[in-house]
Design a protein around this motif. Structure first.
Motif, short mmCIF file in Angstrom:
data_model
loop_
_atom_site.label_atom_id
_atom_site.label_comp_id
_atom_site.label_asym_id
_atom_site.label_seq_id
_atom_site.Cartn_x
_atom_site.Cartn_y
_atom_site.Cartn_z
N ALA A 1 0.84 -1.19 0.00
CA ALA A 1 0.00 0.00 0.00
C ALA A 1 0.88 1.24 0.00
O ALA A 1 2.09 1.18 0.19
N MET A 2 0.22 2.38 -0.21
CA MET A 2 0.85 3.68 0.04
C MET A 2 0.49 4.07 1.47
O MET A 2 -0.67 3.93 1.88
N TYR A 3 1.47 4.56 2.19
CA TYR A 3 1.25 4.99 3.56
C TYR A 3 1.58 6.48 3.68
O TYR A 3 2.64 6.93 3.25
N TYR A 4 0.62 7.21 4.24
CA TYR A 4 0.79 8.65 4.43
C TYR A 4 0.85 8.99 5.91
O TYR A 4 0.09 8.41 6.71
N CYS A 5 1.72 9.92 6.27
CA CYS A 5 1.59 10.54 7.58
C CYS A 5 0.86 11.86 7.39
O CYS A 5 0.92 12.47 6.31
N ALA A 6 0.17 12.29 8.42
CA ALA A 6 -0.61 13.52 8.34
C ALA A 6 -0.67 14.15 9.72
O ALA A 6 -0.79 13.45 10.73
N ARG A 7 -0.59 15.46 9.74
CA ARG A 7 -0.63 16.19 11.01
C ARG A 7 -2.08 16.47 11.39
O ARG A 7 -2.89 16.90 10.55
N LEU A 8 -2.41 16.27 12.66
CA LEU A 8 -3.73 16.64 13.18
C LEU A 8 -3.68 18.11 13.53
O LEU A 8 -2.83 18.54 14.31
N SER A 9 -4.62 18.89 12.99
CA SER A 9 -4.50 20.34 13.11
C SER A 9 -4.60 20.82 14.55
O SER A 9 -3.66 21.39 15.09
N THR A 10 -5.74 20.63 15.18
CA THR A 10 -5.92 21.07 16.57
C THR A 10 -6.89 20.11 17.25
O THR A 10 -7.61 19.37 16.58
N ALA A 11 -6.92 20.16 18.56
CA ALA A 11 -7.85 19.32 19.31
C ALA A 11 -9.30 19.74 19.06
O ALA A 11 -10.22 18.96 19.22
N ASP B 1 -4.35 18.58 8.41
CA ASP B 1 -4.10 19.78 7.61
C ASP B 1 -2.83 19.71 6.76
O ASP B 1 -2.73 20.43 5.76
N TYR B 2 -1.87 18.91 7.14
CA TYR B 2 -0.67 18.72 6.32
C TYR B 2 -0.38 17.23 6.20
O TYR B 2 -0.52 16.49 7.18
N TRP B 3 0.03 16.83 5.00
CA TRP B 3 0.28 15.43 4.70
C TRP B 3 1.71 15.26 4.17
O TRP B 3 2.24 16.15 3.48
N GLY B 4 2.29 14.10 4.46
CA GLY B 4 3.52 13.73 3.80
C GLY B 4 3.25 13.32 2.36
O GLY B 4 2.09 13.20 1.96
N GLN B 5 4.31 13.09 1.61
CA GLN B 5 4.16 12.78 0.19
C GLN B 5 3.80 11.31 -0.03
O GLN B 5 3.47 10.91 -1.15
N GLY B 6 3.88 10.51 1.03
CA GLY B 6 3.55 9.09 0.92
C GLY B 6 4.78 8.22 0.78
O GLY B 6 5.79 8.63 0.20
N THR B 7 4.70 7.01 1.33
CA THR B 7 5.73 5.99 1.18
C THR B 7 5.07 4.73 0.64
O THR B 7 4.16 4.19 1.26
N LEU B 8 5.51 4.29 -0.53
CA LEU B 8 4.97 3.07 -1.13
C LEU B 8 5.70 1.87 -0.57
O LEU B 8 6.92 1.78 -0.67
N VAL B 9 4.94 0.97 0.02
CA VAL B 9 5.50 -0.28 0.55
C VAL B 9 4.98 -1.43 -0.30
O VAL B 9 3.76 -1.59 -0.47
N THR B 10 5.90 -2.20 -0.84
CA THR B 10 5.55 -3.37 -1.66
C THR B 10 6.08 -4.62 -0.96
O THR B 10 7.26 -4.69 -0.64
N VAL B 11 5.17 -5.55 -0.71
CA VAL B 11 5.55 -6.81 -0.05
C VAL B 11 5.27 -7.94 -1.03
O VAL B 11 4.13 -8.20 -1.39
#
Lengths: 120, 107
Positions: A92-102, A108-118
């Protein structure tokens, strides 16, 4: 400028371990939770879990609990997603993303993604 | 888990059209509803948060409405750069969940 920069694409065999990373910059890393989101090929978005970088408190989706580990090293403003034993279905593609506020709790901001192939 | 259901799953529209996408939650989520746009090969981008608040830098042709269980994303005067897949997401409680997506294609 707020940025989340993820590590590069990975290819692994079933049963192998893996850790991917997400480095934050341009903001106070310990102030905002970091989330991980999975997107399987051709499919939608699935929230996996989150971490509070200030104290490494984690919260997982039941669908992913026990299969992945989320961690963070606040000294280098980096969050991690880790597998101890990969399956082909983890491709899958895995994204990290910042949670804006409580209050708003949006990503509100996302990483560009990391593709993991198994694959064997 | 709260189930999020979007409709339609896909639609075809022309430049200049008004497009409406709906999202229904399986229980009340008050106004804890966000909308994202995803283009092929790119990360999602936040458009609307808290049901109707426009994220900074997002064009005003995008708007959101609704509360409780029913929500709408509207794109007024569709532009070529708006062709993408749109997802709703509830942030009422964890596990946070997304709709299945609505693909907006060129007619």
């Amino acid at each position: 400028e707020v940025q989340l920069v993820q590590s590069g694409a990975e290819v692994r065999k079933p049963g192998e371990s893996l850790r991917i990373s997400c480095k934050g910059s341009g903001y106070s890393f310990t102030t905002y939770w970091i989330n991980w989101v999975r997107q399987m090929p051709g499919k939608g978005l699935e929230w996996m879990g989150r971490i509070d970088p200030s104290d490494s408190y984690t919260d997982y989706s039941p669908s992913f609990q026990g299969h992945v580990t989320i961690s963070a090293d606040k000294s280098i403003s980096t969050a991690y997603l880790q597998w101890s034993s990969l399956k082909a279905s983890d491709t899958a593609m895995y994204y990290c993303a910042r949670l804006s506020t409580a209050a708003d709790m949006d990503f509100d901001y996302w990483g560009q993604g990391t593709l993991v192939t198994v694959s064997s | 888990d709260i189930q999020m259901t979007q409709s339609p799953s896909s639609l075809s529209a022309s430049v200049g059209d008004r497009v409406t996408i709906t999202c229904r939650a399986s229980q009340s989520i008050r106004r804890y509803l966000n909308w994202y746009q995803q283009k092929p090969g790119k990360a999602p981008k936040l458009l609307i948060y808290a049901a109707s608040s426009l994220q900074s830098g997002v064009p005003s042709r995008f708007s959101g409405s609704g509360s409780g269980t029913d929500f709408t994303l509207t794109i007024n005067s569709l532009q070529p750069e708006d062709y993408a897949t749109y997802y709703c997401q509830q942030s009422f409680n964890t596990p946070w969940t997304f709709g299945q997506g609505t693909k907006v294609e060129i007619k």
